[in-house]
Write an enzyme that holds these catalytic residues in place. Structure first.
Site, PDB file in Angstrom:
ATOM      1  N   ASN A  13       2.406 -16.688   5.467  1.00 42.75           N
ATOM      2  CA  ASN A  13       1.676 -15.910   4.466  1.00 42.75           C
ATOM      3  C   ASN A  13       2.606 -15.752   3.263  1.00 42.75           C
ATOM      4  O   ASN A  13       3.428 -14.839   3.215  1.00 42.75           O
ATOM      5  CB  ASN A  13       1.292 -14.551   5.080  1.00 42.75           C
ATOM      6  CG  ASN A  13       0.563 -13.650   4.102  1.00 42.75           C
ATOM      7  OD1 ASN A  13       0.449 -13.958   2.911  1.00 42.75           O
ATOM      8  ND2 ASN A  13       0.081 -12.521   4.591  1.00 42.75           N
ATOM      9  N   ARG A  72      -1.952 -18.932   4.980  1.00 38.66           N
ATOM     10  CA  ARG A  72      -2.886 -18.036   4.302  1.00 38.66           C
ATOM     11  C   ARG A  72      -2.988 -18.461   2.841  1.00 38.66           C
ATOM     12  O   ARG A  72      -1.978 -18.596   2.151  1.00 38.66           O
ATOM     13  CB  ARG A  72      -2.403 -16.585   4.347  1.00 38.66           C
ATOM     14  CG  ARG A  72      -3.344 -15.648   3.597  1.00 38.66           C
ATOM     15  CD  ARG A  72      -2.733 -14.282   3.313  1.00 38.66           C
ATOM     16  NE  ARG A  72      -3.699 -13.405   2.665  1.00 38.66           N
ATOM     17  CZ  ARG A  72      -3.372 -12.360   1.901  1.00 38.66           C
ATOM     18  NH1 ARG A  72      -2.118 -12.054   1.689  1.00 38.66           N
ATOM     19  NH2 ARG A  72      -4.306 -11.630   1.350  1.00 38.66           N
ATOM     20  N   HIS A 161      -9.114 -10.722   1.139  1.00 38.77           N
ATOM     21  CA  HIS A 161      -8.897 -10.078   2.445  1.00 38.77           C
ATOM     22  C   HIS A 161      -9.982 -10.488   3.448  1.00 38.77           C
ATOM     23  O   HIS A 161     -10.249  -9.764   4.408  1.00 38.77           O
ATOM     24  CB  HIS A 161      -8.910  -8.540   2.347  1.00 38.77           C
ATOM     25  CG  HIS A 161      -7.803  -7.952   1.534  1.00 38.77           C
ATOM     26  ND1 HIS A 161      -8.011  -6.919   0.637  1.00 38.77           N
ATOM     27  CD2 HIS A 161      -6.485  -8.236   1.467  1.00 38.77           C
ATOM     28  CE1 HIS A 161      -6.867  -6.600   0.057  1.00 38.77           C
ATOM     29  NE2 HIS A 161      -5.918  -7.394   0.537  1.00 38.77           N
ATOM     30  N   ARG A 222      -2.373  -1.521  -8.398  1.00 39.83           N
ATOM     31  CA  ARG A 222      -3.460  -2.120  -9.208  1.00 39.83           C
ATOM     32  C   ARG A 222      -4.527  -1.078  -9.530  1.00 39.83           C
ATOM     33  O   ARG A 222      -4.821  -0.213  -8.713  1.00 39.83           O
ATOM     34  CB  ARG A 222      -4.117  -3.276  -8.446  1.00 39.83           C
ATOM     35  CG  ARG A 222      -3.188  -4.433  -8.195  1.00 39.83           C
ATOM     36  CD  ARG A 222      -3.813  -5.491  -7.295  1.00 39.83           C
ATOM     37  NE  ARG A 222      -2.893  -5.854  -6.233  1.00 39.83           N
ATOM     38  CZ  ARG A 222      -3.217  -6.536  -5.127  1.00 39.83           C
ATOM     39  NH1 ARG A 222      -4.444  -6.936  -4.937  1.00 39.83           N
ATOM     40  NH2 ARG A 222      -2.296  -6.802  -4.225  1.00 39.83           N
ATOM     41  N   GLU A 365      -4.198 -10.219  10.625  1.00 40.49           N
ATOM     42  CA  GLU A 365      -4.541 -11.415   9.859  1.00 40.49           C
ATOM     43  C   GLU A 365      -3.824 -12.649  10.403  1.00 40.49           C
ATOM     44  O   GLU A 365      -4.393 -13.732  10.463  1.00 40.49           O
ATOM     45  CB  GLU A 365      -4.179 -11.203   8.384  1.00 40.49           C
ATOM     46  CG  GLU A 365      -5.113 -10.238   7.673  1.00 40.49           C
ATOM     47  CD  GLU A 365      -4.525  -9.674   6.374  1.00 40.49           C
ATOM     48  OE1 GLU A 365      -3.605  -8.835   6.466  1.00 40.49           O
ATOM     49  OE2 GLU A 365      -4.974 -10.066   5.290  1.00 40.49           O
TER      50      GLU A 365
HETATM   51  C1  LIG Z   1      -5.592 -10.554  -1.950  1.00 42.85           C
HETATM   52  C2  LIG Z   1      -4.670  -9.405  -1.871  1.00 42.85           C
HETATM   53  O1  LIG Z   1      -4.825  -8.413  -2.560  1.00 42.85           O
HETATM   54  O2  LIG Z   1      -3.710  -9.494  -0.969  1.00 42.85           O
HETATM   55  P1  LIG Z   1      -2.593  -8.402  -0.648  1.00 42.85           P
HETATM   56  O3  LIG Z   1      -3.291  -7.177  -0.155  1.00 42.85           O
HETATM   57  O4  LIG Z   1      -1.777  -9.075   0.434  1.00 42.85           O
HETATM   58  O5  LIG Z   1      -1.843  -8.166  -1.913  1.00 42.85           O
HETATM   59 MG   LIG Z   2      -2.077  -7.244   3.401  1.00 44.30          MG
END
Ligand SMILES: CC(=O)OP(=O)(O)O
Ligand SMILES: [Mg+2]
Ligand SMILES: Nc1ncnc2c1ncn2[C@@H]1O[C@H](COP(=O)(O)OP(=O)(O)O)[C@@H](O)[C@H]1O
Length: 378
Positions: A13, A72, A161, A222, A365
């Protein structure tokens, strides 16, 4: 026809700045080896050093026994709706999709190249975060913009996800002793990145992440959903350019922007220390989750189960409780007693009276990628 899912897989990953790996023997509960390499800038070099350390005697694994290597891949665009054996053409297609996932796909491809060079005779399989969402209807995945532009530039909701949402929704049906075909489930993957899915009859009908993993829920760093006009305003009023705003939204927003901490454990500590802004941040985080529960309940036309998963979903009883507080009218009743504490295994946390079952189901995952990779090569 039964598909073989027994074997040993190395799962890689390659994240934006880290590499997580596991060697999974699908006949065993625990992985044979696992690890995390942080602050990775060169994923080719990073994967080579992971493979070197796994090759050392005493690592506990015999890499000559591998059935497959599972990778992944965050962005599979509209092209990939299932696990895919990687050849040069597939690797090139994943590289081209980097325009839609600049933080993720370049690292995947660099790691893939290193792993394919190290194991040229073992099949490599790409398992896509986006694949589970290829079942969304046109109405669910389209944005209300000029469709000519949208088609030309691949602008649509892809969702991420998916390996986790698919895995925990199947686990949930099994735990309920029900056929997934007859269930309406909301899955809440709350990790560093966070997303919500509406799953009906075993397939995704809606998801909170969009073109990229920036949309939807509030995350560690984010923004989640935000008025796109904030971009225009920051440019015009604060003089920020596009790359600065991209970095702000992806890396310095969410809980980090609101509190100075991206890790939910630190946010709770700040609240305990009397921080008002941390309390407001937690309220924003939980309020957003509650909004998706209401929205997806409507899209699903009713609801049978809610699943919490990933780092926050599995460990944070306050987030679970506050996100679902006051929903008894909708048939959603969380039990404070059953909810209390971190959950290391699948746990029912709704009251006996709750019409909707509420579950915490640890995601895995890497294991899901191992199973899908082995199935793809058998
Ligand atoms: C797609 C994504 O946000 O992955 P992660 O949660 O691993 O940052
Ligand atoms: Mg994660
Ligand atoms: N005990 C805990 N209480 C609250 N949140 C936790 C706890 N343990 C981990 N977390 C949260 O889980 C996040 C990591 O989730 P994880 O699913 O491992 O994310 P990722 O795969 O994106 O790195 C941490 O940033 C932290 O916010």
């Amino acid at each position: 026809m039964s598909v073989n899912t027994q074997g040993i897989a190395l799962v890689l990953n390659c994240g934006s700045s880290s590499i997580k790996y596991q060697v999974v023997d699908t006949t065993r509960e625990e992985p044979l080896a696992s690890g995390l390499v942080e602050r990775v800038t060169d994923h080719n070099e990073g994967v080579r050093s992971v493979i070197e350390s796994l090759s050392e005697p005493g690592s506990g694994v015999d890499l000559s026994q591998l059935t497959a290597v599972g990778h992944r891949v965050v962005q599979g665009g509209s092209e990939f709706s299932a696990p895919t054996i990687i050849d040069d053409e597939v690797q090139d297609a994943i590289a081209k999709l980097a325009v839609l996932a600049p933080l993720h796909n370049p690292g995947h491809v660099a790691g893939m190249a290193a792993a394919r060079a190290a194991f040229p005779d073992i099949p490599h399989v790409a398992v896509f975060d986006t694949a589970f969402h290829q079942t969304l209807s046109e109405a669910a995945y389209s944005y209300a913009i000029d469709q000519r532009l949208a088609h030309e530039h691949g602008i649509r909701r892809y969702g991420f996800h998916g390996t986790s949402h698919g895995y925990v929704s199947r686990e949930c049906a099994e735990l309920m002793g029900r056929d997934p075909k007859e269930l309406r489930i909301i899955t809440l993957h709350l990790g560093n990145g966070a997303s919500a899915d509406a799953v009906k009859g075993g397939v995704a009908i809606d998801t909170s992440m969009g073109l990229t993993p920036l949309d939807g829920l509030v995350m560690g760093s984010r923004t989640g959903a935000i008025d796109p006009a904030v971009v225009f305003h920051l440019h015009r009023a604060a003089g920020m350019d596009i790359d600065e705003i991209d970095e702000l939204f992806n890396k310095r927003s969410g809980m980090l922007g609101l509190t100075g901490y991206s890790d939910m454990r630190d946010v709770h500590k700040a609240i305990e220390g009397g921080s008002h802004e941390a309390q407001v941040a937690l309220d924003i985080y939980c309020r957003r989750i509650k909004g998706y529960v209401g929205q997806y309940m409507a899209q699903l036309g009713g609801l049978d189960a809610i699943v919490f998963t990933a780092g926050v979903g599995e460990n944070d009883d306050i987030v679970r409780l506050e996100s679902l507080r006051g929903l008894a009218e909708l048939g959603i009743e969380i039990s404070e007693e059953r909810n209390a504490g971190r959950k290391k295994q699948a746990t029912l946390i709704s009251t006996d009276e709750s019409k909707v079952q509420i579950w915490v189901i640890p995601t895995n995952e890497e294991r899901a990628i191992a199973v899908q990779s082995i199935a793809a090569v058998s």
